[in-house]
Scaffold this motif. Structure first.
Motif, PDB file in Angstrom:
ATOM      1  N   GLN A 101       0.803  -1.220   0.000  1.00 35.42           N
ATOM      2  CA  GLN A 101       0.000   0.000   0.000  1.00 35.42           C
ATOM      3  C   GLN A 101       0.840   1.277   0.000  1.00 35.42           C
ATOM      4  N   ASN A 106      -3.340   0.699  -3.344  1.00 33.75           N
ATOM      5  CA  ASN A 106      -2.260  -0.286  -3.309  1.00 33.75           C
ATOM      6  C   ASN A 106      -1.650  -0.341  -4.707  1.00 33.75           C
ATOM      7  N   MET A 108      -1.422  -2.655  -6.905  1.00 31.71           N
ATOM      8  CA  MET A 108      -2.211  -3.317  -7.933  1.00 31.71           C
ATOM      9  C   MET A 108      -3.284  -2.400  -8.499  1.00 31.71           C
ATOM     10  N   GLU A 109      -4.049  -1.764  -7.618  1.00 31.66           N
ATOM     11  CA  GLU A 109      -5.120  -0.884  -8.081  1.00 31.66           C
ATOM     12  C   GLU A 109      -4.563   0.334  -8.813  1.00 31.66           C
ATOM     13  N   LYS A 112      -3.458  -0.841 -12.265  1.00 34.29           N
ATOM     14  CA  LYS A 112      -4.616  -1.072 -13.137  1.00 34.29           C
ATOM     15  C   LYS A 112      -5.184   0.252 -13.642  1.00 34.29           C
ATOM     16  N   THR A 113      -5.298   1.219 -12.731  1.00 26.99           N
ATOM     17  CA  THR A 113      -5.822   2.534 -13.116  1.00 26.99           C
ATOM     18  C   THR A 113      -4.919   3.178 -14.158  1.00 26.99           C
ATOM     19  N   ASP A 155      -9.786  -5.717 -15.224  1.00 27.24           N
ATOM     20  CA  ASP A 155     -10.652  -5.880 -14.047  1.00 27.24           C
ATOM     21  C   ASP A 155     -10.723  -7.331 -13.583  1.00 27.24           C
TER      22      ASP A 155
END
Length: 315
Positions: A101, A106, A108-109, A112-113, A155
């Motif tokens: 984090q 974090n 990963m998110e 992805k964004t 996703d």
């Protein structure tokens, strides 16, 4: 400026010869007048010559000849033409370290964004595919112009153990080689963008990936995602997951890609701009001989017009 038939440029050597012959003939004409004319009566008998004007038509005619010779050699200009088959593969690390984090919410998110934004902003002429990798690598979106499919595949990502960076590169290269019916013998121009926060821990080595990418002439740009202070909880134990920037940098620089360090998602916005225009365009040489022929025609008209106005005859 280049020439599609450069061997024809030897004709330009004739231009100075023609100019020299003209000068010699003018000198002989002058000597002939001096030798056989009564100078005392010359100004009364012979009309006054137009002086420099008599050379204008000849100069324009010579320029026309030179332009025609250049046009005959088929001059060509370099033009950037969009490459419709250009392909970008986005490889995303889904190893457990991506739970850290240190990049909110974090890694990963945030990755992805950033990847979604990157895909959305790619020019429409580019095809894009997505590969996920942890202990192995999987093609989750085959390269195509369908942005929605590529974004939707992100996703569906789920975390797993280990990191197979080498396998991610090989899977991306395989997707490029099977892009269309031509790809086996004429693969599309391509670039791999690999987002990761770790080192290669399984599968084929980074050096093998480098060798394969260089053989395929596909650059790999890497994004070291995270900070040196990231930690994750795995089976009740807190583990440090600092970014191995050197391994990623070696992969990118050895394949003529670029290495980036992105401590947050916002720093990824300029990645595409720095990939360069070589992927999206190819340089073609287009014949522009007609341009020189047209200009030569204008000089021919000027030479003829000057001769008619001043001497009532064509050169």
């Amino acid at each position: 400026m280049t020439f599609l038939s450069p061997d024809r440029l030897w004709l330009l050597a004739l231009a100075p010869i023609l100019a020299g012959l003209y000068v010699v003939l003018q000198m002989r004409r002058r000597n002939y007048a001096v030798r056989f004319t009564n100078l005392a009566l010359l100004s009364q008998v012979a009309p006054k010559r137009p002086g420099w004007r008599r050379h204008v038509a000849a100069a324009l005619f010579l320029i026309m000849i030179v332009l025609m010779m250049i046009g005959f050699a088929r001059p060509a200009s370099s033009v950037k033409v969009p490459r419709d088959r250009a392909t970008i593969m986005v490889a995303v690390d889904v190893s457990l370290s991506m739970m850290a984090q240190d990049v909110p919410p974090n890694r990963m998110e945030a990755a992805k964004t950033a990847a979604k934004k990157f895909i959305r902003e790619l020019p429409s002429r580019f095809n894009v595919g997505v590969v996920s990798f942890a202990g192995n690598a999987n093609l989750i979106a085959a390269p195509s112009a369908d942005r929605d499919t590529a974004i939707a595949s992100l996703d569906q990502l789920s975390l797993a153990k280990r990191t197979a960076i080498g396998e991610a590169v090989f899977t991306s290269l395989q997707a490029i080689r099977t892009f269309d019916t031509q790809a086996a013998h004429d693969p599309p121009p391509a670039h791999i963008v690999l987002l990761s926060d770790g080192d290669n821990t399984t599968g084929r080595s980074v050096q093998e990936a480098i060798d394969a990418s260089r053989a395929a002439h596909v650059p790999v740009s890497t994004i070291a995602f995270g900070t040196p202070y990231g930690t994750v909880d795995i089976e009740g134990e807190t583990t440090s997951v600092s970014v191995n920037k050197e391994a990623l940098k070696t992969l990118s620089t050895s394949t003529q890609g670029k290495a980036y360090e992105a401590a947050d998602a916002g720093q990824l916005r300029d990645v595409y701009a720095n990939i360069g225009s070589s992927l999206g365009f190819k340089t073609e040489h287009r014949d522009v001989a007609a341009r020189y022929t047209g200009i030569a025609l204008l000089f021919a008209l000027a030479a003829g017009g000057a001769s008619l106005v001043w001497f009532s005859r064509l050169p």
